[in-house]
Design a protein around this motif. Structure first.
Motif, PDB file in Angstrom:
ATOM      1  N   LEU A   1      38.870  16.399 -35.855  1.00 30.09           N
ATOM      2  CA  LEU A   1      38.434  17.708 -35.607  1.00 30.09           C
ATOM      3  C   LEU A   1      39.107  18.915 -36.589  1.00 30.09           C
ATOM      4  N   SER A   2      38.286  19.473 -37.205  1.00 28.46           N
ATOM      5  CA  SER A   2      38.857  20.541 -38.283  1.00 28.46           C
ATOM      6  C   SER A   2      39.175  22.026 -37.545  1.00 28.46           C
ATOM      7  N   SER A   3      39.903  22.884 -38.058  1.00 25.55           N
ATOM      8  CA  SER A   3      39.721  24.143 -37.891  1.00 25.55           C
ATOM      9  C   SER A   3      41.057  24.567 -36.968  1.00 25.55           C
ATOM     10  N   CYS A   4      41.255  23.707 -35.914  1.00 23.62           N
ATOM     11  CA  CYS A   4      42.341  23.985 -34.927  1.00 23.62           C
ATOM     12  C   CYS A   4      43.423  23.070 -34.775  1.00 23.62           C
ATOM     13  N   SER A   5      44.419  23.274 -34.223  1.00 20.75           N
ATOM     14  CA  SER A   5      45.668  22.468 -34.029  1.00 20.75           C
ATOM     15  C   SER A   5      45.344  21.624 -32.764  1.00 20.75           C
ATOM     16  N   PRO A   6      45.977  20.743 -32.678  1.00 17.51           N
ATOM     17  CA  PRO A   6      46.109  19.587 -31.396  1.00 17.51           C
ATOM     18  C   PRO A   6      46.471  20.624 -30.110  1.00 17.51           C
ATOM     19  N   GLU A   7      47.399  21.462 -30.101  1.00 16.26           N
ATOM     20  CA  GLU A   7      47.658  22.416 -29.323  1.00 16.26           C
ATOM     21  C   GLU A   7      46.642  23.100 -28.764  1.00 16.26           C
ATOM     22  N   GLN A   8      45.989  23.656 -29.766  1.00 17.94           N
ATOM     23  CA  GLN A   8      44.841  24.512 -29.272  1.00 17.94           C
ATOM     24  C   GLN A   8      43.758  23.893 -28.635  1.00 17.94           C
ATOM     25  N   TYR A   9      43.479  22.667 -29.101  1.00 13.95           N
ATOM     26  CA  TYR A   9      42.266  22.058 -28.626  1.00 13.95           C
ATOM     27  C   TYR A   9      42.776  21.450 -27.139  1.00 13.95           C
ATOM     28  N   ALA A  10      44.228  21.143 -27.060  1.00 11.80           N
ATOM     29  CA  ALA A  10      44.550  20.700 -25.625  1.00 11.80           C
ATOM     30  C   ALA A  10      44.507  21.911 -24.739  1.00 11.80           C
ATOM     31  N   ASP A  11      44.877  23.216 -25.163  1.00 11.26           N
ATOM     32  CA  ASP A  11      44.556  24.521 -24.371  1.00 11.26           C
ATOM     33  C   ASP A  11      43.083  24.436 -23.997  1.00 11.26           C
ATOM     34  N   VAL A  12      42.154  24.525 -24.911  1.00  3.70           N
ATOM     35  CA  VAL A  12      40.839  24.594 -24.677  1.00  3.70           C
ATOM     36  C   VAL A  12      40.474  23.547 -23.578  1.00  3.70           C
TER      37      VAL A  12
ATOM     38  N   GLN B   1      45.495  20.494 -41.522  1.00  5.25           N
ATOM     39  CA  GLN B   1      45.310  21.626 -40.684  1.00  5.25           C
ATOM     40  C   GLN B   1      43.997  21.369 -39.619  1.00  5.25           C
ATOM     41  N   GLY B   2      43.977  20.056 -39.297  1.00 13.69           N
ATOM     42  CA  GLY B   2      43.028  19.890 -38.313  1.00 13.69           C
ATOM     43  C   GLY B   2      43.918  18.735 -37.353  1.00 13.69           C
ATOM     44  N   THR B   3      42.818  18.133 -36.380  1.00 12.77           N
ATOM     45  CA  THR B   3      43.368  17.440 -35.355  1.00 12.77           C
ATOM     46  C   THR B   3      42.746  15.998 -35.415  1.00 12.77           C
ATOM     47  N   LYS B   4      43.599  14.954 -35.107  1.00 10.98           N
ATOM     48  CA  LYS B   4      43.219  13.593 -35.083  1.00 10.98           C
ATOM     49  C   LYS B   4      43.048  13.353 -33.385  1.00 10.98           C
ATOM     50  N   VAL B   5      41.742  12.761 -33.003  1.00 11.04           N
ATOM     51  CA  VAL B   5      41.753  12.531 -31.710  1.00 11.04           C
ATOM     52  C   VAL B   5      41.386  11.023 -31.292  1.00 11.04           C
ATOM     53  N   PHE B   6      41.945  10.780 -30.308  1.00 12.19           N
ATOM     54  CA  PHE B   6      41.288   9.204 -29.735  1.00 12.19           C
ATOM     55  C   PHE B   6      41.244   9.523 -28.375  1.00 12.19           C
ATOM     56  N   MET B   7      39.972   8.904 -27.859  1.00 11.05           N
ATOM     57  CA  MET B   7      39.679   9.000 -26.444  1.00 11.05           C
ATOM     58  C   MET B   7      39.116   7.728 -26.105  1.00 11.05           C
ATOM     59  N   ASN B   8      39.447   7.513 -24.798  1.00 15.13           N
ATOM     60  CA  ASN B   8      38.860   6.350 -24.206  1.00 15.13           C
ATOM     61  C   ASN B   8      38.157   6.613 -22.712  1.00 15.13           C
ATOM     62  N   TYR B   9      37.060   6.413 -22.444  1.00 14.07           N
ATOM     63  CA  TYR B   9      36.350   6.676 -21.127  1.00 14.07           C
ATOM     64  C   TYR B   9      35.550   5.812 -20.760  1.00 14.07           C
ATOM     65  N   PHE B  10      35.276   5.890 -19.135  1.00 21.13           N
ATOM     66  CA  PHE B  10      34.427   5.232 -18.518  1.00 21.13           C
ATOM     67  C   PHE B  10      33.855   6.044 -17.390  1.00 21.13           C
ATOM     68  N   ASP B  11      32.463   5.857 -17.236  1.00 18.58           N
ATOM     69  CA  ASP B  11      31.985   6.205 -15.778  1.00 18.58           C
ATOM     70  C   ASP B  11      30.882   5.682 -15.214  1.00 18.58           C
ATOM     71  N   ASN B  12      30.851   5.461 -14.003  1.00 20.33           N
ATOM     72  CA  ASN B  12      29.506   4.829 -13.369  1.00 20.33           C
ATOM     73  C   ASN B  12      28.750   6.095 -12.899  1.00 20.33           C
TER      74      ASN B  12
ATOM     75  N   MET C   1      33.338  21.860 -28.600  1.00 18.97           N
ATOM     76  CA  MET C   1      34.665  22.069 -28.329  1.00 18.97           C
ATOM     77  C   MET C   1      35.386  22.528 -29.488  1.00 18.97           C
ATOM     78  N   GLN C   2      34.869  22.100 -30.740  1.00 26.54           N
ATOM     79  CA  GLN C   2      35.604  22.664 -31.962  1.00 26.54           C
ATOM     80  C   GLN C   2      35.231  24.259 -32.146  1.00 26.54           C
ATOM     81  N   ASP C   3      34.010  24.622 -31.938  1.00 28.58           N
ATOM     82  CA  ASP C   3      33.375  25.869 -31.811  1.00 28.58           C
ATOM     83  C   ASP C   3      34.167  26.704 -30.689  1.00 28.58           C
ATOM     84  N   ALA C   4      34.505  25.963 -29.728  1.00 27.33           N
ATOM     85  CA  ALA C   4      35.100  27.046 -28.463  1.00 27.33           C
ATOM     86  C   ALA C   4      36.512  27.144 -28.923  1.00 27.33           C
TER      87      ALA C   4
END
Length: 214
Positions: free
Chosen positions: A56-67, A163-174, A199-202
């Motif tokens: 994700l570009s444009s924002c830091s990982p801390e900013q993404y975590a806050d959002v 100047q961007g953020t690398k993201v890893f996500m693992n998810y499951f829902d039923n 989320m990037q726009d936000a």
């Protein structure tokens, strides 16, 4: 307050930032610009678990975590949110989340716990958020809304060096009920990249939101 997540849970969440663990029957599901999604078929449920690698570009990982953690803000930018708020039950904080589903499907809701940790790992700074479903008697099920009782998500983020953020996500829902396969496939193939783009726009607009909120 009962311990919800362990150090090992957080370590498991971030260790795939460098390379996802795809042993077994994991398969590539879809790949778009900056987003790669893998899936694993879980025979006991007939559903898939997903792993997502994204930049994700444009924002830091801390900013993404806050959002990501700001529930009030998410109600403004996530159009699928019907209701989202934190509840305090017997000293433990839970989150109630109702998600809009397309007609004629019933909405789904979640009751879950989550925790964020900002970690220092061998000179790297990594932000991790864990969430999983929980049963809370103070959050009874609503008529006409299907309760999702099997849900987990982990998100790990760090600076990508550009100047961007690398993201890893693992998810499951039923989600329960009878949901057409095309809806589930759409949610994974299009919904996840769409959510990350939203989320990037936000994130870009978050500082102005915080200023106006004060």
């Amino acid at each position: 307050m009962a311990l919800q997540f362990t150090d090992a849970d957080f370590q498991e969440a971030w260790r795939e930032l460098d390379e996802p663990q795809l042993e077994g029957e994991w398969e590539i599901f879809t790949e778009t610009t900056g987003v790669k999604i893998y899936r694993l078929y879980r025979k006991e449920t007939g559903l898939y678990e997903y792993k997502v690698m994204a930049t994700l570009s444009s924002c830091s990982p801390e900013q993404y975590a806050d959002v990501y953690m700001d529930l009030a803000y998410r109600k403004q930018w996530d159009t699928y949110v019907k209701e989202l708020h934190e509840k305090d039950c017997d000293g433990q904080k839970f989150i109630y989340w109702e998600v809009k589903y397309p007609f004629p499907l019933a909405n789904r809701d979640y009751v879950y716990v989550r925790e964020r940790r900002d970690l220092q790992v061998n000179g790297r700074k990594i932000w991790v958020v864990l969430a999983r479903s929980s049963t809370v008697s103070q959050c009874p099920e609503k008529s006409g809304v299907i309760r999702v009782k099997d849900y987990k998500q982990s998100v790990a983020m760090e600076d990508d060096g550009a100047q961007g953020t690398k993201v890893f996500m693992n998810y499951f829902d039923n989600p329960g009920g009878n949901i057409p396969t095309w809806v589930i496939n759409w949610a994974a193939k299009s919904g996840v990249p769409g959510f990350l783009k939203d989320m990037q726009d936000a994130c870009i607009k978050y500082s102005n939101y915080c200023k106006n909120r004060k």
